[in-house]
Structure formats: structure tokens, C-alpha cells
Design a protein around this motif. Structure first.
Motif, PDB file in Angstrom:
ATOM      1  N   TYR A 133     -97.671  48.288 -95.308  1.00 37.95           N
ATOM      2  CA  TYR A 133     -96.928  48.755 -96.289  1.00 37.95           C
ATOM      3  C   TYR A 133     -98.739  47.699 -97.546  1.00 37.95           C
ATOM      4  O   TYR A 133     -98.803  47.176 -97.573  1.00 37.95           O
ATOM      5  CB  TYR A 133     -96.520  47.330 -97.068  1.00 37.95           C
ATOM      6  N   VAL A 134     -99.968  49.103 -97.449  1.00 33.80           N
ATOM      7  CA  VAL A 134    -100.988  49.076 -98.187  1.00 33.80           C
ATOM      8  C   VAL A 134    -101.551  49.499 -99.244  1.00 33.80           C
ATOM      9  O   VAL A 134    -100.720  51.095 -98.792  1.00 33.80           O
ATOM     10  CB  VAL A 134    -101.868  49.011 -96.804  1.00 33.80           C
ATOM     11  N   ARG A 135    -101.633  49.772 -99.999  1.00 36.38           N
ATOM     12  CA  ARG A 135    -101.423  50.694-100.863  1.00 36.38           C
ATOM     13  C   ARG A 135    -102.698  51.133-101.760  1.00 36.38           C
ATOM     14  O   ARG A 135    -102.314  52.137-101.818  1.00 36.38           O
ATOM     15  CB  ARG A 135    -101.093  49.664-102.872  1.00 36.38           C
ATOM     16  N   GLY A 136    -103.828  50.391-101.393  1.00 36.81           N
ATOM     17  CA  GLY A 136    -105.171  51.189-101.241  1.00 36.81           C
ATOM     18  C   GLY A 136    -106.043  49.917-102.688  1.00 36.81           C
ATOM     19  O   GLY A 136    -104.843  49.250-103.272  1.00 36.81           O
ATOM     20  N   ASN A 137    -107.191  50.659-103.768  1.00 37.91           N
ATOM     21  CA  ASN A 137    -107.485  50.432-104.095  1.00 37.91           C
ATOM     22  C   ASN A 137    -107.424  50.627-105.542  1.00 37.91           C
ATOM     23  O   ASN A 137    -106.835  51.540-105.651  1.00 37.91           O
ATOM     24  CB  ASN A 137    -108.886  50.098-103.694  1.00 37.91           C
ATOM     25  N   LYS A 138    -107.688  49.590-106.898  1.00 41.56           N
ATOM     26  CA  LYS A 138    -107.883  50.587-107.957  1.00 41.56           C
ATOM     27  C   LYS A 138    -108.689  51.568-108.705  1.00 41.56           C
ATOM     28  O   LYS A 138    -108.475  52.404-109.025  1.00 41.56           O
ATOM     29  CB  LYS A 138    -107.498  49.013-109.030  1.00 41.56           C
ATOM     30  N   LEU A 139    -109.831  51.257-107.850  1.00 40.83           N
ATOM     31  CA  LEU A 139    -110.690  52.526-107.721  1.00 40.83           C
ATOM     32  C   LEU A 139    -110.659  53.748-107.394  1.00 40.83           C
ATOM     33  O   LEU A 139    -111.092  55.029-107.280  1.00 40.83           O
ATOM     34  CB  LEU A 139    -112.771  51.650-107.063  1.00 40.83           C
ATOM     35  N   ASP A 140    -109.782  53.300-106.000  1.00 41.05           N
ATOM     36  CA  ASP A 140    -109.720  54.773-105.676  1.00 41.05           C
ATOM     37  C   ASP A 140    -108.500  55.875-106.309  1.00 41.05           C
ATOM     38  O   ASP A 140    -108.553  56.832-106.928  1.00 41.05           O
ATOM     39  CB  ASP A 140    -108.804  54.660-104.196  1.00 41.05           C
ATOM     40  N   TYR A 141    -107.501  55.218-107.321  1.00 43.95           N
ATOM     41  CA  TYR A 141    -107.043  56.272-107.938  1.00 43.95           C
ATOM     42  C   TYR A 141    -107.103  56.266-109.660  1.00 43.95           C
ATOM     43  O   TYR A 141    -107.382  57.233-109.770  1.00 43.95           O
ATOM     44  CB  TYR A 141    -105.320  55.439-108.575  1.00 43.95           C
ATOM     45  N   ASP A 142    -108.180  55.053-110.040  1.00 43.90           N
ATOM     46  CA  ASP A 142    -109.617  55.794-111.262  1.00 43.90           C
ATOM     47  C   ASP A 142    -110.268  57.095-110.686  1.00 43.90           C
ATOM     48  O   ASP A 142    -110.727  58.031-111.526  1.00 43.90           O
ATOM     49  CB  ASP A 142    -110.376  54.273-111.933  1.00 43.90           C
ATOM     50  N   GLY A 143    -110.333  56.622-109.447  1.00 40.08           N
ATOM     51  CA  GLY A 143    -111.288  57.926-108.652  1.00 40.08           C
ATOM     52  C   GLY A 143    -110.848  59.076-108.968  1.00 40.08           C
ATOM     53  O   GLY A 143    -110.836  60.213-109.016  1.00 40.08           O
ATOM     54  N   TRP A 144    -109.240  59.264-108.467  1.00 37.48           N
ATOM     55  CA  TRP A 144    -108.542  60.774-108.922  1.00 37.48           C
ATOM     56  C   TRP A 144    -108.522  61.363-109.832  1.00 37.48           C
ATOM     57  O   TRP A 144    -108.614  62.407-109.868  1.00 37.48           O
ATOM     58  CB  TRP A 144    -106.938  60.050-108.610  1.00 37.48           C
ATOM     59  N   ALA A 145    -108.560  59.977-111.129  1.00 35.58           N
ATOM     60  CA  ALA A 145    -108.418  60.803-112.441  1.00 35.58           C
ATOM     61  C   ALA A 145    -109.409  60.681-112.926  1.00 35.58           C
ATOM     62  O   ALA A 145    -109.676  62.082-113.922  1.00 35.58           O
ATOM     63  CB  ALA A 145    -108.043  59.539-113.326  1.00 35.58           C
ATOM     64  N   ALA A 146    -110.706  60.045-112.535  1.00 34.19           N
ATOM     65  CA  ALA A 146    -112.022  60.832-112.772  1.00 34.19           C
ATOM     66  C   ALA A 146    -112.484  62.123-112.563  1.00 34.19           C
ATOM     67  O   ALA A 146    -113.361  62.976-113.126  1.00 34.19           O
ATOM     68  CB  ALA A 146    -112.497  59.941-112.286  1.00 34.19           C
ATOM     69  N   LEU A 147    -111.567  62.309-111.558  1.00 34.08           N
ATOM     70  CA  LEU A 147    -111.849  63.885-111.103  1.00 34.08           C
ATOM     71  C   LEU A 147    -110.962  65.169-112.045  1.00 34.08           C
ATOM     72  O   LEU A 147    -110.684  65.961-111.482  1.00 34.08           O
ATOM     73  CB  LEU A 147    -111.293  64.427-109.296  1.00 34.08           C
ATOM     74  N   GLY A 148    -110.498  64.257-112.842  1.00 31.54           N
ATOM     75  CA  GLY A 148    -109.636  65.670-113.713  1.00 31.54           C
ATOM     76  C   GLY A 148    -108.100  65.158-114.030  1.00 31.54           C
ATOM     77  O   GLY A 148    -107.422  66.470-113.808  1.00 31.54           O
ATOM     78  N   ASN A 149    -107.817  64.545-112.734  1.00 30.28           N
ATOM     79  CA  ASN A 149    -106.525  64.731-112.276  1.00 30.28           C
ATOM     80  C   ASN A 149    -105.492  63.945-113.405  1.00 30.28           C
ATOM     81  O   ASN A 149    -105.556  62.660-113.449  1.00 30.28           O
ATOM     82  CB  ASN A 149    -105.824  64.104-110.845  1.00 30.28           C
ATOM     83  N   GLU A 150    -105.189  63.858-114.354  1.00 31.36           N
ATOM     84  CA  GLU A 150    -104.108  63.418-115.641  1.00 31.36           C
ATOM     85  C   GLU A 150    -103.508  62.695-115.547  1.00 31.36           C
ATOM     86  O   GLU A 150    -102.278  63.203-114.754  1.00 31.36           O
ATOM     87  CB  GLU A 150    -104.478  64.399-116.828  1.00 31.36           C
ATOM     88  N   GLY A 151    -103.227  61.710-115.983  1.00 34.71           N
ATOM     89  CA  GLY A 151    -101.478  60.688-114.895  1.00 34.71           C
ATOM     90  C   GLY A 151    -101.661  59.731-113.860  1.00 34.71           C
ATOM     91  O   GLY A 151    -101.006  59.505-113.637  1.00 34.71           O
ATOM     92  N   TRP A 152    -102.979  60.214-112.840  1.00 32.54           N
ATOM     93  CA  TRP A 152    -102.621  59.106-111.805  1.00 32.54           C
ATOM     94  C   TRP A 152    -104.166  58.458-111.856  1.00 32.54           C
ATOM     95  O   TRP A 152    -104.645  57.836-110.496  1.00 32.54           O
ATOM     96  CB  TRP A 152    -103.537  60.749-110.334  1.00 32.54           C
ATOM     97  N   SER A 153    -104.240  57.980-113.352  1.00 30.83           N
ATOM     98  CA  SER A 153    -104.586  56.428-112.929  1.00 30.83           C
ATOM     99  C   SER A 153    -104.304  55.111-112.549  1.00 30.83           C
ATOM    100  O   SER A 153    -102.814  55.294-112.173  1.00 30.83           O
ATOM    101  CB  SER A 153    -105.610  55.864-114.321  1.00 30.83           C
ATOM    102  N   TYR A 154    -104.458  54.394-111.552  1.00 30.34           N
ATOM    103  CA  TYR A 154    -104.163  52.964-111.174  1.00 30.34           C
ATOM    104  C   TYR A 154    -102.967  52.538-112.120  1.00 30.34           C
ATOM    105  O   TYR A 154    -101.517  51.779-111.808  1.00 30.34           O
ATOM    106  CB  TYR A 154    -104.552  51.343-111.113  1.00 30.34           C
TER     107      TYR A 154
END
Length: 617
Positions: free
Chosen positions: A154-175
Motif C-alpha cells: 500500500y503506497v500512495r505516491g508523493n505529494k508532488l505527483d498529485y500537485d503535478g496532475w493539478a498543475a497540468l490543468g486537472n482541477e481538483g486533483w492536488s494532493y
């Protein structure tokens, strides 16, 4: 007793080099069949006298969920909580057999009848020492999907991953926005002061293994002595090492099927689950609205209709396959196969996986190794079956219990390498790791050597999923394209040097562990320890990590590679969403089971919000 839910003996022809078809191999398989020949779902059915027979007349539901994997089980659970909605969950595989519940048997499931047994296409740059230069990609074909056959981590990933998704324009997907959905599902059984990062009331148990052997302790100590702090990698900081958090409770695997579906399956009359029901087409109206699916069950074609939405949760491989079969995909590819193009989208592109390799072998002396005699292995399996709270070696997943993350350059903002430890039976089976570990049918807790795998968790290489021209309904063509970008090998090479340095730690020395410096066959003309040797290993003995992602990419409307929008709706096809790991713009730094559960939670929350607001409006 016939063992219907899973047939491990089908694996024998491929495993002859591992003596799986030897006398002991047959005895071992027979014992598993005897002890774990039934499934909990089947027993519950019989106890309640419930049979999920074929539906006669028109099959009409509010929602149809395709795929009962890590995300799909969550989606079906949350939707069916509304008693006014009828929900159909379709799974191509069988019931989850009890053999899957034993953590120590996880590698025994690879290549079995509950595995899709996919393989990659050769690219001339990776998997070079493997048969036909193809890497194996096991995926779960069973209730619970890959959460029923994976390594349980069970590994979630890094905060930077989800903030990176949001930075690409995916609103609502930040860490900060996805963390509540991780916590919602989680029931952490080892909470130690980090409650703001973990949940305790969810359906998915998460705990450390009840059994930790000596090599596991050695590796955690070695990572620590090598400079990595002992810390919760699912907390605020990821760099460090820790015994794995796993999807277990009381020494038993808890797949998403066991966590989210089994408790409600025969209580909610508005939820219908159909197994061995493979969906091959999403039905679209003339104006491209999804209104149902066609699926094959018992050799017959069936049609089910959805009044609200069709939700595809078939995974990174099968979700794009289904969309393309339905005419949703790259225009040129579909036209070449004479499939009517209904929506031109880059479905199947952006395929990627964390890449690693086999071949860095730690030899263990007899007093440290966990390898035991064959009769003792059989006895351990029987003892595990008889225990109420499962303890002992079968309650854990062997050396996979070790998790560590490092940064190969000090100025990196997040880790670029995750270490995963595999196992080998050097003396009794094979020495060449192009097949070892990945197809071993023997229990993972028993080994006399370790495989230290450094996986690149930020790969640049991208591949694609294509329908097979010979049979579009068969296994798709999987172009993993490992190491196509040559820079993907650089952090792995740096990580290998760190791993080799662990030989000088007190943990290695006191346990008598050492690296086996005998060059492997494909790289025998290079000197062990040189960059050239390790680069040869990386390309020759390339290994999948089974963290495939990205083939139905989430992105804003201006992203030319996006298949779904940030609410996971397929562009241009109302009534259709994709909710699984295929929507990841890029894979997170870590295993993908926990993020897939989160995607299921967040994705279905958006479905609920839309339809509840619509009904109130």
C-alpha cells in the motif's frame, strides 16, 4: 475435490525449469487445491441460497460498472449505497478463490487462470535476455482484479505527483484535494501518531505484516545505516525506508473485492454482480451518448442498458481496449481494423510503467536464509490454514516487505527511485533471473537469495496499447517501450551503486550477506560492478513493476492527449466515464493499488455529486 475457482496446474508447462511439474510441484499444487479449493463468495451464496442466474427480459440499470478491480469495486459499493439506484457490476474473471488470501502465495498466482498473462511487444532496447524479448505483465482476471494477485503493498505516491496532475490543468486533483479520499477508504490498523495522513474508519484494512523474517530486518537496517531514515512513506515525507504497509488484516490479504463487495454483495438487492462476463462493446446512440454494453457470458451475447452512466474500470490495459472496440480511439488505428470511428481520441497512448531489472543478487548464508525443506514448506501451508489469526511466514509476502525511496540527486524535490526486494531459490531452481521470481509457483517466504530491484518511478519513455489486428477481441498489443528514452537508465544506475554500498553496512556484515559477483549469462563479457555491466543488466534483464498507467489520460480540453476530463468523463461521449489507473496523466511515485482505490473514491464522488444535484435540481 475438484478445484474450480483457479487452476494452478495450467502453469506447469511454462514452469518446467522451476521443477513445478516435478513430484514436489504436483504435491504442492494438490495441497493448495485441497486447502484453498473454494471461495468465500461461493460459500456465502450457498449459505444464503442465492444464485446469480441469468437475467431474463430486458436488463436495465441506472449504472453499469465494467471491471471489479481496485477502482471498480469501490465505485460499485458507493453507487449501490443509494437504494434507489440499480447497479450492475460486470467482471470478466471468476470469483476470488481462497488461495489468493494467503500473502505468502502471491507469486504462485502469476500465470494461473486468474491472470490475464499479458506480455509486452519487443522494442530492441529492453527485456533483451527474456524469451522473445518480451516482459510479462500479469494482471488480475478475478473479483478484486490485480488487488487479488499483487504483492499487497500500500503506497500512495508523493505529494508532488498529485500537485503535478493539478498543475497540468486537472482541477481538483492536488494532493490536499485527494488526501481525504485516501483516508476515506483506509482503515489503518497500525496508526502511530500520523492520523492527519491516515484513515481508520474505511473499508480497506492497511497494516504491517505480522511476520518479519531475518532478511527483512537486515534490509531495513541496511537502508537505515546507508542513510535513509525510518519513516512512514505515506506520510508527509517519502524519502526513507520502512517495513511495508500492506492490504492485510490478521495475516490475510484483503482485496478490494473482500473489502468493498463481499460485505454488501448479498445484502443490497439493488446491486447485481456478474462474473465471467466480459464486456466487448459500449453501446452509443447516434449522438454518441453511452446507453449500455454488450458482454459475453456462458458463450452467449447479452445486452445491458444504463439509464444514467456506463463506468469503465477495467484497468490500464482493458479499459482502452474496450473503448477502441467500441469505436472510441485513434482514427487511423481503428480505420485500419475496419472499426467504425465514433469518437477520435488518443486512447491507448501515454502507456508507461515504472521500469526496473533483475540481476542484482544478494546471497544469504544458511543461518540467514529462509529456505527450508520441502516437507516443512507443506507443513507451513497447512499450519497457516489452521490458525485463526494467521501468523508465521505464510502471513507475509517474503522480502517484498521492504520498501525504500531515495533521491539520486540531492536537488530533486522528490524521490526518483523506489527499491523493491524480490526473492530467489538459487540452488534448487534457476540462477538466471530473467524468469526467476516472476513465475515462481513456490511460496515467497522461502528463499536463500534476494533480488534488489531499483525502479525508476519517474520514467520518460512512453508506449501504447493497440488492438491486435489478428484478433481485435483477443489480447491487445502492449508496447511498453521500456528504456526508449535512454535517460531512464541513469537514475537506476545511480541507485544500483547505492544498493551495492549497503554491503559495507553492519547489517550486511553481521548477517553474512554479500552480493553474488558472478556475471550473468547475457552480460558475461562485462566486469561485474562496472557501469557497462549494470547497464547491460538493465536492458537484458528488464523487469516490469506492474504499475502500468496513463492509457486513458486525464487532462483539460486543450490537452491533445487527453481522453477524459478532470471529472473523468470521456470527451465527446456523454454518459461514459473511465475510473481507474488508466486516467493518470503520469504514474505516481510508488505502487498503483492505493492510488487506484483513491481514484475510485474520488471518481464516484463526482458521479454522485452530479446525479444527486441533478435530481434535486
Amino acid at each position: 475435490m475438484l478445484w474450480q475457482p483457479i487452476n494452478l496446474t495450467e502453469v506447469c508447462p511454462a514452469h518446467t525449469q522451476l521443477t513445478a511439474c516435478s513430484n514436489f510441484g504436483y504435491i504442492y499444487l494438490a495441497l493448495l487445491a485441497h486447502l484453498y479449493g473454494d471461495s468465500e463468495d461461493r460459500r456465502i451464496q450457498e449459505k444464503l441460497h442465492i444464485r446469480e442466474e441469468e437475467t431474463f427480459g430486458k436488463e436495465e440499470y441506472d449504472f453499469i460498472v465494467v471491471g471489479a478491480g481496485a477502482a471498480g469495486c469501490v465505485v460499485a459499493n458507493r453507487l449501490s449505497a443509494n437504494k434507489h439506484w440499480k447497479v450492475l457490476l460486470l467482471e470478466a474473471g471468476a470469483e476470488q478463490p481462497d488461495v489468493t488470501l494467503v500473502p505468502g502465495l502471491s507469486t504462485s498466482l502469476i500465470g494461473s487462470s486468474i491472470d490475464w498473462s499479458y506480455q509486452t511487444e519487443p522494442n530492441g532496447k529492453s527485456c533483451l535476455a527474456r524469451k522473445d524479448q518480451r516482459c510479462g505483465w500479469p494482471r488480475g482476471k478475478v473479483m478484486g482484479g490485480s488487488s487479488s494477485i499483487n504483492s499487497l503493498v500500500y503506497v500512495r505516491g508523493n505529494k508532488l505527483d498529485y500537485d503535478g496532475w493539478a498543475a497540468l490543468g486537472n482541477e481538483g486533483w492536488s494532493y490536499d484535494e485527494v488526501l481525504p479520499y485516501f483516508k476515506k477508504s483506509e482503515n489503518n490498523l497500525d496508526l502511530e501518531g500520523l492520523s492527519c495522513y491516515h484513515g481508520v474508519g474505511g473499508e480497506q484494512p492497511v497494516s504491517r505484516y505480522l511476520y518479519i523474517d531475518r532478511p527483512n530486518i537486515m534490509m531495513t537496517q541496511a537502508f537505515n545505516q546507508g542513510g535513509l531514515p525510518i519513516r512512514d512513506y505515506n506520510g508527509p515525507f517519502q524519502v526513507g525506508a520502512m517495513p511495508a504497509q500492506a492490504i492485510t488484516r490478521d495475516g490475510i490479504r484483503v482485496s478490494t473485492n473482500k473489502a468493498f463487495i463481499q460485505p454488501i454483495r448479498y445484502k443490497r438487492r439493488n446491486l447485481k454482480v456478474k462474473i465471467k462476463a466480459e464486456v466487448f462493446e459500449i453501446l452509443l446512440s447516434d449522438n454518441k451518448v453511452a446507453y449500455g454494453v454488450k458482454y459475453m457470458k456462458n458463450g452467449k451475447v447479452h445486452t445491458a442498458y444504463a439509464k444514467k452512466e456506463v463506468i469503465v474500470s477495467a484497468g490500464t490495459i482493458n479499459s482502452p481496449k474496450l473503448l477502441m472496440l467500441s469505436g472510441i480511439g485513434p482514427k487511423e488505428h481503428l480505420s485500419d481494423l475496419n472499426i467504425t470511428v465514433k469518437q477520435d481520441l488518443p486512447v491507448g497512448e501515454n502507456l508507461h510503467d515504472h521500469v526496473t531489472f533483475n540481476g542484482l543478487i544478494v546471497a544469504l548464508p544458511n543461518e540467514t536464509a529462509t529456505l527450508i525443506a520441502q516437507d516443512q514448506i507443506l507443513n507451513e501451508i497447512k499450519c497457516y490454514k489452521d490458525m485463526k489469526v494467521k501468523r508465521g511466514p505464510m502471513s507475509a509476502d517474503g522480502p517484498a516487505n521492504n520498501i525504500a525511496f531515495i533521491k539520486t540527486e540531492p536537488d530533486l524535490l522528490a524521490p526518483d527511485i523506489q527499491f523493491h526486494i524480490g526473492h530467489l531459490h538459487r540452488g534448487d531452481y534457476v540462477r538466471e533471473p530473467e524468469i526467476a521470481d516472476e513465475i515462481s509457483i513456490f511460496p515467497t517466504p522461502f528463499y536463500d537469495a534476494l533480488l534488489v530491484r531499483a525502479m525508476n518511478v519517474v520514467p520518460k519513455s512512453r508506449g501504447k496499447v493497440l488492438l491486435n489486428p489478428a484478433n481485435p477481441y483477443g489480447k491487445p498489443l502492449l508496447y511498453a517501450n521500456y528504456l526508449d528514452d535512454p535517460t531512464d537508465a541513469i537514475p537506476i544506475l545511480k541507485a544500483v551503486k547505492f544498493a551495492v554500498s549497503l554491503e559495507n553496512t553492519t547489517a550486511f556484515i553481521t548477517n553474512g550477506a554479500r552480493y553474488d559477483r558472478t556475471p550473468l549469462t547475457a552480460c558475461k563479457y562485462y566486469e561485474w560492478g562496472t557501469d557497462e555491466y549494470f547497464l547491460c543488466l538493465i536492458r537484458s534483464y528488464t523487469s516490469a513493476t506492474h504499475h502500468q498507467a496513463g492509457t486513458c489520460k486525464m487532462g483539460p480540453s486543450w490537452d491533445p492527449k487527453a481522453v477524459v476530463d478532470p471529472k473523468l468523463r470521456v470527451y465527446g461521449v456523454p454518459g461514459l466515464r473511465v475510473i481507474d489507473a488508466s486516467i493518470m496523466p503520469f504514474a505516481v511515485r510508488g505502487n498503483t493499488n492505493a492510488p487506484s482505490i483513491m481514484i475510485g473514491e474520488k471518481g464516484v464522488a463526482m458521479v454522485l455529486e452530479y446525479w444527486l444535484n441533478k435530481s434535486h435540481g
